[in-house]
Design a protein around this motif. Structure first.
Motif, PDB file in Angstrom:
ATOM      1  N   PRO A   1       3.150   8.375 -45.890  1.00 12.00           N
ATOM      2  CA  PRO A   1       3.562   8.807 -47.229  1.00 12.00           C
ATOM      3  C   PRO A   1       2.971   7.840 -48.255  1.00 12.00           C
ATOM      4  CG  PRO A   1       5.454   8.750 -45.754  1.00 12.00           C
ATOM      5  CD  PRO A   1       4.299   8.114 -45.007  1.00 12.00           C
ATOM      6  N   GLY A   2       2.567   8.360 -49.401  1.00 16.39           N
ATOM      7  CA  GLY A   2       1.912   7.523 -50.401  1.00 16.39           C
ATOM      8  C   GLY A   2       0.406   7.671 -50.360  1.00 16.39           C
ATOM      9  N   THR A   3      -0.113   8.157 -49.231  1.00 17.36           N
ATOM     10  CA  THR A   3      -1.538   8.493 -49.178  1.00 17.36           C
ATOM     11  C   THR A   3      -1.704   9.955 -49.613  1.00 17.36           C
ATOM     12  OG1 THR A   3      -1.502   9.278 -46.871  1.00 17.36           O
ATOM     13  CG2 THR A   3      -1.853   6.907 -47.225  1.00 17.36           C
ATOM     14  N   ILE A   4      -2.923  10.339 -49.961  1.00 18.94           N
ATOM     15  CA  ILE A   4      -3.152  11.713 -50.423  1.00 18.94           C
ATOM     16  C   ILE A   4      -2.829  12.716 -49.315  1.00 18.94           C
ATOM     17  CG2 ILE A   4      -4.947  13.346 -51.168  1.00 18.94           C
ATOM     18  CD1 ILE A   4      -6.210  10.870 -52.684  1.00 18.94           C
ATOM     19  N   ARG A   5      -3.362  12.485 -48.121  1.00 19.13           N
ATOM     20  CA  ARG A   5      -3.064  13.418 -47.025  1.00 19.13           C
ATOM     21  C   ARG A   5      -1.602  13.333 -46.607  1.00 19.13           C
ATOM     22  NH1 ARG A   5      -8.569  11.879 -43.726  1.00 19.13           N
ATOM     23  NH2 ARG A   5      -9.973  13.452 -44.611  1.00 19.13           N
ATOM     24  N   GLY A   6      -1.018  12.143 -46.649  1.00 19.70           N
ATOM     25  CA  GLY A   6       0.394  11.978 -46.305  1.00 19.70           C
ATOM     26  C   GLY A   6       1.304  12.716 -47.271  1.00 19.70           C
ATOM     27  N   ASP A   7       0.906  12.775 -48.522  1.00 23.44           N
ATOM     28  CA  ASP A   7       1.746  13.420 -49.544  1.00 23.44           C
ATOM     29  C   ASP A   7       1.470  14.918 -49.685  1.00 23.44           C
ATOM     30  OD1 ASP A   7       2.881  10.977 -50.075  1.00 23.44           O
ATOM     31  OD2 ASP A   7       1.787  10.631 -51.948  1.00 23.44           O
ATOM     32  N   PHE A   8       0.226  15.362 -49.383  1.00 20.26           N
ATOM     33  CA  PHE A   8      -0.151  16.734 -49.759  1.00 20.26           C
ATOM     34  C   PHE A   8      -0.673  17.607 -48.632  1.00 20.26           C
ATOM     35  CE2 PHE A   8      -1.065  14.159 -53.690  1.00 20.26           C
ATOM     36  CZ  PHE A   8       0.068  14.560 -54.372  1.00 20.26           C
ATOM     37  N   ALA A   9      -0.680  17.125 -47.391  1.00 19.50           N
ATOM     38  CA  ALA A   9      -1.245  17.949 -46.320  1.00 19.50           C
ATOM     39  C   ALA A   9      -0.368  17.922 -45.073  1.00 19.50           C
ATOM     40  CB  ALA A   9      -2.654  17.471 -45.986  1.00 19.50           C
ATOM     41  N   ILE A  10      -0.516  18.951 -44.242  1.00 21.45           N
ATOM     42  CA  ILE A  10       0.253  19.083 -42.998  1.00 21.45           C
ATOM     43  C   ILE A  10      -0.679  19.189 -41.796  1.00 21.45           C
ATOM     44  CG2 ILE A  10       1.820  20.605 -41.699  1.00 21.45           C
ATOM     45  CD1 ILE A  10       3.103  21.320 -44.446  1.00 21.45           C
ATOM     46  N   HIS A  11      -1.756  19.982 -41.930  1.00 15.85           N
ATOM     47  CA  HIS A  11      -2.619  20.285 -40.782  1.00 15.85           C
ATOM     48  C   HIS A  11      -3.987  19.613 -40.914  1.00 15.85           C
ATOM     49  CE1 HIS A  11      -4.873  22.625 -37.808  1.00 15.85           C
ATOM     50  NE2 HIS A  11      -3.693  22.868 -37.261  1.00 15.85           N
ATOM     51  N   VAL A  12      -4.508  19.099 -39.787  1.00 18.77           N
ATOM     52  CA  VAL A  12      -5.801  18.399 -39.799  1.00 18.77           C
ATOM     53  C   VAL A  12      -6.941  19.292 -40.289  1.00 18.77           C
ATOM     54  CG1 VAL A  12      -6.359  18.891 -37.358  1.00 18.77           C
ATOM     55  CG2 VAL A  12      -7.288  16.825 -38.469  1.00 18.77           C
ATOM     56  N   GLY A  13      -6.805  20.593 -40.070  1.00 20.94           N
ATOM     57  CA  GLY A  13      -7.845  21.526 -40.502  1.00 20.94           C
ATOM     58  C   GLY A  13      -7.744  21.933 -41.967  1.00 20.94           C
ATOM     59  N   ARG A  14      -6.752  21.390 -42.677  1.00 22.01           N
ATOM     60  CA  ARG A  14      -6.577  21.631 -44.125  1.00 22.01           C
ATOM     61  C   ARG A  14      -6.090  20.332 -44.755  1.00 22.01           C
ATOM     62  NH1 ARG A  14      -8.977  25.415 -42.638  1.00 22.01           N
ATOM     63  NH2 ARG A  14      -8.551  27.651 -42.929  1.00 22.01           N
ATOM     64  N   ASN A  15      -6.935  19.291 -44.653  1.00 19.30           N
ATOM     65  CA  ASN A  15      -6.468  17.961 -45.066  1.00 19.30           C
ATOM     66  C   ASN A  15      -6.993  17.503 -46.424  1.00 19.30           C
ATOM     67  OD1 ASN A  15      -9.051  17.442 -44.237  1.00 19.30           O
ATOM     68  ND2 ASN A  15      -8.529  15.853 -42.754  1.00 19.30           N
ATOM     69  N   VAL A  16      -7.361  18.479 -47.273  1.00 23.15           N
ATOM     70  CA  VAL A  16      -7.484  18.311 -48.734  1.00 23.15           C
ATOM     71  C   VAL A  16      -8.668  17.512 -49.256  1.00 23.15           C
ATOM     72  CG1 VAL A  16      -6.292  17.366 -50.784  1.00 23.15           C
ATOM     73  CG2 VAL A  16      -4.992  18.673 -49.106  1.00 23.15           C
ATOM     74  N   ILE A  17      -9.087  16.479 -48.520  1.00 18.40           N
ATOM     75  CA  ILE A  17     -10.052  15.545 -49.132  1.00 18.40           C
ATOM     76  C   ILE A  17     -10.931  14.881 -48.079  1.00 18.40           C
ATOM     77  CG2 ILE A  17      -8.259  13.736 -49.134  1.00 18.40           C
ATOM     78  CD1 ILE A  17      -9.553  12.710 -51.798  1.00 18.40           C
ATOM     79  N   HIS A  18     -12.156  14.563 -48.483  1.00 21.04           N
ATOM     80  CA  HIS A  18     -13.104  13.804 -47.657  1.00 21.04           C
ATOM     81  C   HIS A  18     -13.429  12.485 -48.343  1.00 21.04           C
ATOM     82  CE1 HIS A  18     -16.796  12.735 -45.474  1.00 21.04           C
ATOM     83  NE2 HIS A  18     -17.275  12.427 -46.663  1.00 21.04           N
ATOM     84  N   GLY A  19     -13.610  11.434 -47.547  1.00 22.81           N
ATOM     85  CA  GLY A  19     -14.107  10.167 -48.079  1.00 22.81           C
ATOM     86  C   GLY A  19     -15.047   9.527 -47.074  1.00 22.81           C
ATOM     87  N   SER A  20     -16.132   8.938 -47.550  1.00 26.88           N
ATOM     88  CA  SER A  20     -17.109   8.286 -46.664  1.00 26.88           C
ATOM     89  C   SER A  20     -16.417   7.234 -45.796  1.00 26.88           C
ATOM     90  CB  SER A  20     -18.197   7.599 -47.484  1.00 26.88           C
ATOM     91  OG  SER A  20     -18.792   8.499 -48.382  1.00 26.88           O
ATOM     92  N   ASP A  21     -16.876   7.117 -44.525  1.00 26.04           N
ATOM     93  CA  ASP A  21     -16.209   6.200 -43.599  1.00 26.04           C
ATOM     94  C   ASP A  21     -16.880   4.831 -43.487  1.00 26.04           C
ATOM     95  OD1 ASP A  21     -18.463   6.765 -42.095  1.00 26.04           O
ATOM     96  OD2 ASP A  21     -17.394   7.820 -40.503  1.00 26.04           O
ATOM     97  N   SER A  22     -18.022   4.631 -44.150  1.00 29.13           N
ATOM     98  CA  SER A  22     -18.709   3.327 -44.143  1.00 29.13           C
ATOM     99  C   SER A  22     -19.650   3.280 -45.346  1.00 29.13           C
ATOM    100  CB  SER A  22     -19.521   3.150 -42.855  1.00 29.13           C
ATOM    101  OG  SER A  22     -20.576   4.098 -42.828  1.00 29.13           O
ATOM    102  N   VAL A  23     -20.112   2.081 -45.655  1.00 27.92           N
ATOM    103  CA  VAL A  23     -21.059   1.943 -46.775  1.00 27.92           C
ATOM    104  C   VAL A  23     -22.338   2.723 -46.468  1.00 27.92           C
ATOM    105  CG1 VAL A  23     -22.482   0.261 -48.041  1.00 27.92           C
ATOM    106  CG2 VAL A  23     -20.099  -0.271 -47.513  1.00 27.92           C
ATOM    107  N   GLU A  24     -22.742   2.693 -45.195  1.00 26.47           N
ATOM    108  CA  GLU A  24     -23.950   3.420 -44.767  1.00 26.47           C
ATOM    109  C   GLU A  24     -23.782   4.939 -44.959  1.00 26.47           C
ATOM    110  OE1 GLU A  24     -24.605   3.100 -40.586  1.00 26.47           O
ATOM    111  OE2 GLU A  24     -26.701   3.746 -40.709  1.00 26.47           O
ATOM    112  N   SER A  25     -22.635   5.488 -44.511  1.00 27.94           N
ATOM    113  CA  SER A  25     -22.392   6.929 -44.716  1.00 27.94           C
ATOM    114  C   SER A  25     -22.306   7.267 -46.196  1.00 27.94           C
ATOM    115  CB  SER A  25     -21.076   7.400 -44.098  1.00 27.94           C
ATOM    116  OG  SER A  25     -20.851   6.866 -42.868  1.00 27.94           O
ATOM    117  N   ALA A  26     -21.718   6.359 -46.979  1.00 29.03           N
ATOM    118  CA  ALA A  26     -21.579   6.603 -48.422  1.00 29.03           C
ATOM    119  C   ALA A  26     -22.959   6.771 -49.061  1.00 29.03           C
ATOM    120  CB  ALA A  26     -20.813   5.464 -49.077  1.00 29.03           C
ATOM    121  N   THR A  27     -23.882   5.884 -48.711  1.00 28.53           N
ATOM    122  CA  THR A  27     -25.240   5.955 -49.268  1.00 28.53           C
ATOM    123  C   THR A  27     -25.895   7.282 -48.892  1.00 28.53           C
ATOM    124  OG1 THR A  27     -25.416   3.566 -49.068  1.00 28.53           O
ATOM    125  CG2 THR A  27     -27.489   4.782 -49.304  1.00 28.53           C
TER     126      THR A  27
END
Ligand code: GDP
Ligand code: MG
Length: 148
Positions: free
Chosen positions: A98-124
């Motif tokens: 709770p307090g995270t975006i997925r913790g507050d707004f999602a229930i199922h892994v297949g509808r988890n609202v948001i993506h974020g890069s997992d490393s500096v390399e992936s971000a680039t």
């Protein structure tokens, strides 16, 4: 300064969570360096998730991402890749605090609202894919109030 790629997925857009999500990154003190609403094609979604191509959920994931418009963003700040992942929460919302975006707004892994890069390399890599034009160049006047 470090940058990350954040995408509000089609469920997040449909559910009216765009403002809430942007607000969380803004209030933390990160700087918005790129923003667009767009619908992507199947081949583009497959490219974005190419590392997951062998997973059983891959085709469903691609269908999900192309099912409606997404909000693609570049956020900048010290440690934004790792901290962005903390703000987003665990991949499966059943494990997201709770307090995270997925913790507050999602229930199922297949509808988890948001993506974020997992490393500096992936971000680039992801910023290059989604923002071939590059980030918008501006400096926040709040810098001295957020960094010592
Ligand atoms: P993330 O970096 O936390 O988004 O997680 P991954 O890179 O491992 O997976 C990418 C996305 O695929 C996740 O955000 C989910 O939308 C989806 N996904 C991951 N694991 C599963 C799964 O077991 N089932 C389904 N349906 N989707 C999954
Ligand atoms: Mg991932």
């Amino acid at each position: 300064m470090e940058q990350t790629f954040i995408m509000i997925k089609p469920d997040g857009v449909q559910r009216g969570l765009v403002g809430e999500i942007i607000s969380r990154f803004e209030k933390k003190g990160f700087t918005l360096k790129g923003l667009k609403l767009l619908t992507v094609e199947q081949s583009f979604a497959e490219k974005h998730y190419e590392d997951l191509a062998t997973k059983p959920f891959f085709s469903g994931l691609v269908e999900y991402i192309i099912s409606g418009p997404v909000v693609a963003m570049i956020w900048e700040g010290k440690g934004v890749v790792a901290t962005g992942r903390k703000i987003i929460g665990a991949t499966n919302p059943s494990a997201s605090e709770p307090g995270t975006i997925r913790g507050d707004f999602a229930i199922h892994v297949g509808r988890n609202v948001i993506h974020g890069s997992d490393s500096v390399e992936s971000a680039t890599k992801e910023i290059g894919l989604w923002f071939p034009e590059g980030p918008t160049n501006w400096q926040s006047s709040l810098h001295q109030w957020i960094y010592e």
